[in-house]
Design a protein around this motif. Sequence first.
Motif, short mmCIF file in Angstrom:
data_model
loop_
_atom_site.label_atom_id
_atom_site.label_comp_id
_atom_site.label_asym_id
_atom_site.label_seq_id
_atom_site.Cartn_x
_atom_site.Cartn_y
_atom_site.Cartn_z
N TYR A 1 0.83 -1.20 0.00
CA TYR A 1 0.00 0.00 0.00
C TYR A 1 0.87 1.26 0.00
N MET B 1 2.73 2.14 -3.26
CA MET B 1 1.99 2.84 -4.31
C MET B 1 2.17 4.36 -4.22
N PHE B 2 2.20 4.90 -2.99
CA PHE B 2 2.41 6.34 -2.82
C PHE B 2 3.80 6.74 -3.32
N ALA C 1 3.99 6.68 -7.09
CA ALA C 1 3.39 7.92 -7.60
C ALA C 1 4.39 9.07 -7.47
N GLN D 1 16.65 11.64 -7.20
CA GLN D 1 15.39 10.98 -6.87
C GLN D 1 15.06 11.05 -5.38
N ARG E 1 9.03 14.57 0.15
CA ARG E 1 7.64 14.84 0.51
C ARG E 1 6.82 13.55 0.59
N SER E 2 6.95 12.73 -0.44
CA SER E 2 6.22 11.46 -0.44
C SER E 2 6.67 10.57 0.72
N PHE F 1 5.27 11.80 3.97
CA PHE F 1 3.86 11.50 4.04
C PHE F 1 3.64 10.04 4.42
#
Lengths: 293, 285
Positions: free
Chosen positions: A174, A177-178, A181, A209, A215-216, A219
Amino acid sequence: MAIRVARRTRRKGHKGDLGAFIWLLLPAVALLVVTRLAPIGEALWTSLNDPQSDGAFGAYLALWNSETFRNSIKVTLWFNLIINPLQVFASLMLAVLLTQNLPAVGFARTLIFLPAAIPQAVSTVVWGIALRPEDGLANSFLQIFGIAPQPFLTSPQQALYSIMVIASWIGVGYWMMFLIAGLRGIPKSLLEAASLDGAGWWRQFFSIQLPLLKRSLSFVLVAATVANFLLFVPVQVLTRGGPAGSTNLLMHEIYRQALTFHDMPFASAQVMVLTLITLVIVTIQFRLLRPAT
Amino acid sequence: MRSKRTFGEPGALLKGVLTAVMIVVAAGFVAPTLWIAANALRPQQEIFTYASELSINTFIPVDWTLQHFVTLMTGPFARALGNSLLISVLTVVLGLLVTATAAFALSTLRVPGKSIIFGFIVISFLVPFDALAVPLSATFRQIGLDNTYTGLILPGLGHGLAIFLFKQFFDNLPIELLEAAMVDGASRAQTLFRIYLPITRPAMIGAGIILFMFQWQAYLWPLLVGTETKMYVGAIAIARMFGEYSTDYGALFAGSFLLALVPALILLIFQKQFVSSVASTGLKD
């Protein structure tokens, strides 16, 4: 941008706006107030009105002095200290691997994401059977590598880590996937420019990268922390907090106090502590959600 | 093609190694799910024989049977599965209505204090519902909503994330669309249902999946509020079967298979929207 400008220059406040606004928004806001806001009030009220103790903060005082609660906090913190960095690291590795140009990479992504879609009760039960010490799948797997059978959920030393494995099987795909993205949002031109300048893969990963993924990553770290602070299903179904309190995560301790001991003021005080912790984490998350300026 | 190759396109050997790693990892992740399917479809005595002796037959049954599904669907699990479906579908239908209307108001109307309400909605989905389930269940018991479908459905309806998703889509629609509808004399309801919703199908599917999964995955809330046997949902029934003194493992795996199959099918059919709806929650700038 064009939309934004058009919006701003639009007539300010149509006459019927307020009335329509209230009617359109009322059902959703009423539901959210009843199911998300009122319970906090209910918990606060109940925790401050404990018939078993003197003074308004009796339930909190009892909490402070409770050996079980202190153990539960300790277990919850230790659990999170280990599982969150582990999940973020694993999902980052998977995200990087599954954004390479490999055959059937999309299919692999789906397979790894699939556990997140399966109800936790199902994952928990199946893992519970697979982790049975005497005839479970996990020990037969370890046997291939010549590792002796492990007690897993039946041992105070291993139970919490077994639950981490179950929670990570569910969660890692799960969170991946973030991050995928996030990786996809990095402009290809940046990497091409670096490549032309002679930067190799590792250099590109660490200098371009990873910094752009900050940020991701933050999060995911915060969201995973909230999810893992509230982990409940594996504990309730498999260990009931045991053996010897070693898996008594906070959410299960609240459930136990409320449903097994029917001590609502005590449980409510625990809910307030948990809600407060969650709100602090969520405030950080809220800032991360806002577009960077 | 060139642009693909310039960034870290691995050499043939490295690519082979990475592919091998990918296959091993994916196989590891999918193994428990395959095991569920195999155990659901094989005779009772095979389940633990092939669990304690690892072989290809651990994941592919030697003998096949549908007996466990017959046992399962003629027992109390059938009702629990029906409850799960009913609750999830009703939540999707009513939830879409409630969340789309709210998002429409937030996106198209200019009202002071709007951002405060929107902030409250965002906070509401960032704080997981489970934290509040215990005190809310006490209230629901007091007002007699325990062991009712209403009680089980209510917390899933006003899902803040679904509102958030709709609002993002509505915000990106050109304002001229709304103004044209208003000029033509369309009411707000007509504008929402005839113009906005039909062109935001991806948002509808995304929000629908969010609402569905909330209920299909739910465990703590139905554990607290659906305590009577006739109000059990699938997740509760499976956990109860596991906790029984003499568990029918074949039926248990068959039930697990069905409960996992429904979201797996949704994932396959709506793969793109499914992934983007869970993975795009506000991460886009």
